[in-house]
Design a protein around this motif. Structure first.
Motif, PDB file in Angstrom:
ATOM      1  N   ASN A 171       0.815  -1.218   0.000  1.00 62.22           N
ATOM      2  CA  ASN A 171       0.000   0.000   0.000  1.00 62.22           C
ATOM      3  C   ASN A 171       0.848   1.268   0.000  1.00 62.22           C
ATOM      4  OD1 ASN A 171      -2.715  -0.952  -0.141  1.00 62.22           O
ATOM      5  ND2 ASN A 171      -2.564  -1.654   1.980  1.00 62.22           N
ATOM      6  N   TYR A 194     -10.479  -3.095  -2.063  1.00 65.51           N
ATOM      7  CA  TYR A 194      -9.859  -1.843  -1.651  1.00 65.51           C
ATOM      8  C   TYR A 194     -10.887  -0.998  -0.899  1.00 65.51           C
ATOM      9  CZ  TYR A 194      -6.623  -3.086  -5.450  1.00 65.51           C
ATOM     10  OH  TYR A 194      -5.745  -3.732  -6.271  1.00 65.51           O
ATOM     11  N   ASN A 195     -10.397  -0.131   0.002  1.00 64.53           N
ATOM     12  CA  ASN A 195     -11.318   0.809   0.624  1.00 64.53           C
ATOM     13  C   ASN A 195     -11.462   2.047  -0.269  1.00 64.53           C
ATOM     14  OD1 ASN A 195      -9.126   2.534   1.088  1.00 64.53           O
ATOM     15  ND2 ASN A 195      -8.953   2.044   3.244  1.00 64.53           N
ATOM     16  N   LEU A 196     -12.217   3.032   0.186  1.00 66.30           N
ATOM     17  CA  LEU A 196     -12.502   4.199  -0.657  1.00 66.30           C
ATOM     18  C   LEU A 196     -11.258   5.038  -0.951  1.00 66.30           C
ATOM     19  CD1 LEU A 196     -15.945   5.332   0.821  1.00 66.30           C
ATOM     20  CD2 LEU A 196     -15.508   4.204  -1.372  1.00 66.30           C
ATOM     21  N   LYS A 197     -10.213   4.857  -0.148  1.00 66.42           N
ATOM     22  CA  LYS A 197      -8.964   5.574  -0.410  1.00 66.42           C
ATOM     23  C   LYS A 197      -8.034   4.781  -1.331  1.00 66.42           C
ATOM     24  CE  LYS A 197      -9.015   8.135   3.943  1.00 66.42           C
ATOM     25  NZ  LYS A 197      -8.348   8.332   5.247  1.00 66.42           N
ATOM     26  N   GLY A 198      -8.507   3.639  -1.810  1.00 68.78           N
ATOM     27  CA  GLY A 198      -7.683   2.821  -2.696  1.00 68.78           C
ATOM     28  C   GLY A 198      -6.682   1.950  -1.971  1.00 68.78           C
ATOM     29  N   ILE A 199      -6.887   1.733  -0.666  1.00 63.77           N
ATOM     30  CA  ILE A 199      -5.980   0.904   0.137  1.00 63.77           C
ATOM     31  C   ILE A 199      -6.462  -0.544   0.101  1.00 63.77           C
ATOM     32  CG2 ILE A 199      -5.062   0.501   2.450  1.00 63.77           C
ATOM     33  CD1 ILE A 199      -4.060   3.075   1.132  1.00 63.77           C
ATOM     34  N   ASN A 219      -7.221  -3.994   1.424  1.00 63.81           N
ATOM     35  CA  ASN A 219      -7.528  -4.307   2.826  1.00 63.81           C
ATOM     36  C   ASN A 219      -8.030  -5.730   3.065  1.00 63.81           C
ATOM     37  OD1 ASN A 219     -10.077  -4.153   1.737  1.00 63.81           O
ATOM     38  ND2 ASN A 219     -10.790  -2.440   2.986  1.00 63.81           N
ATOM     39  N   SER A 240     -16.440  -4.032  -5.058  1.00 66.56           N
ATOM     40  CA  SER A 240     -15.435  -3.089  -4.590  1.00 66.56           C
ATOM     41  C   SER A 240     -14.010  -3.570  -4.857  1.00 66.56           C
ATOM     42  CB  SER A 240     -15.612  -2.819  -3.103  1.00 66.56           C
ATOM     43  OG  SER A 240     -15.494  -4.009  -2.368  1.00 66.56           O
ATOM     44  N   LYS A 244     -11.538   0.621  -7.050  1.00 70.25           N
ATOM     45  CA  LYS A 244     -12.136   1.823  -6.473  1.00 70.25           C
ATOM     46  C   LYS A 244     -13.269   2.311  -7.375  1.00 70.25           C
ATOM     47  CE  LYS A 244     -10.656   6.251  -4.594  1.00 70.25           C
ATOM     48  NZ  LYS A 244      -9.552   7.217  -4.559  1.00 70.25           N
TER      49      LYS A 244
END
Length: 280
Positions: A100, A126-131, A133, A196, A199
């Motif tokens: 990341n 990915y989460n909304l920040k593009g990480i 997870n 998801s 992103k």
């Protein structure tokens, strides 16, 4: 029958079990275009002169390019991570953090493969920040797919890889090509969505827009398009201009093993039949 080839990635919604059903419905062409290539099972188990393979997931496409361009080095370096000391939660989360934080294409590609095989259920999320997870998977001995990697690398010499939206890649369909679309499926329930993995997700407007693009390609440009999706009232409605077939398939991803029953899979073929007479 020719022996089927497995993708080297574990992938939610992978099409390995359906490649015969899909390939038998693809009209003849010299080029196969896949706007949602995913793990590439259709690419690996069909025989076209050329492939245009696209996915909105930049890490996936980056991995494919690195493998195609440097197969021996890539596979040797990736193999080094598949050792017992890396099959622990602490090591996994350390590598995930490294991934990341990294902007190096080669490093991200190696770590993406490691996480795919060591992470939970082969998910890519990915989460909304593009990480990225996805949690640790707790597998006894993750498989290093060396043969599958080499096969993919060899076959990908016939492929070009793109990381574009599905709309943009469907504007680039050349003559004598057929398109196979495997979009994120319409969820069968409100909690059963795997959209998801990149992103931004893929919503119902995208599903309808994809159907409209397929109609235009087939009926205005004489380029056949096959789309697969869940068999629902809604998908039957948006694919009403297509030739529809339903097949029963096993669900491969479910939190409870006993919920992995069969579900209907819709195959929607957009094909200008009048064009067949010209081809003959």
């Amino acid at each position: 029958m020719t022996k089927k080839t497995r993708a080297f990635l574990k992938w939610a919604g992978g099409k390995y079990s359906l490649v015969e059903e899909i390939s038998s419905r693809l009209p003849k062409a010299t080029t196969l275009v896949e706007p949602f290539v995913g793990a590439g099972s259709v690419f690996l188990n069909t025989d076209f002169d050329k492939y245009i393979l696209n996915d909105i997931n930049a890490d996936l496409i980056n991995l494919y390019r690195e493998l195609r361009d440097n197969p021996d080095e890539f596979i040797a370096d990736a193999r080094k991570l598949f050792v017992p000391q890396n099959n622990h939660a602490d090591a996994y989360y350390e590598y995930r953090a490294q991934f990341n934080a990294s902007s190096d294409a080669y490093e991200r590609a190696i770590l993406f493969l490691y996480m795919n095989r060591h992470g939970y259920n082969g998910l890519c999320r990915y989460n909304l920040k593009g990480i990225f997870n996805v949690p640790f998977g707790k597998y006894k001995k993750p498989y290093f797919p060396e043969n599958e990697l080499y096969f993919f690398a060899e076959k990908s010499q016939k492929a070009e890889f793109h990381c574009l939206s599905y709309e943009k890649i469907m504007q680039k369909v050349p003559d004598h090509a057929v398109v196979y679309c495997d979009p994120p499926y319409v969820p069968l329930s409100k909690t059963a969505s795997f959209t998801s993995y990149a992103k931004g997700g893929f919503d119902l407007d995208d599903q309808a827009n994809l159907a409209n693009l397929a109609e235009r390609l087939a009926f205005e440009q004489n380029k056949a398009v096959l789309i697969s999706n869940h068999d629902t009232v809604w998908t039957r409605k948006i694919y009403e201009q297509a030739q529809l077939d339903v097949i029963q398939v096993k669900r491969t991803i479910s939190p409870k093993g006993n919920n992995r029953g069969k579900v209907g899979e819709l195959m929607a073929l957009y094909h200008n039949l009048a064009n067949d007479k010209v081809d003959k």
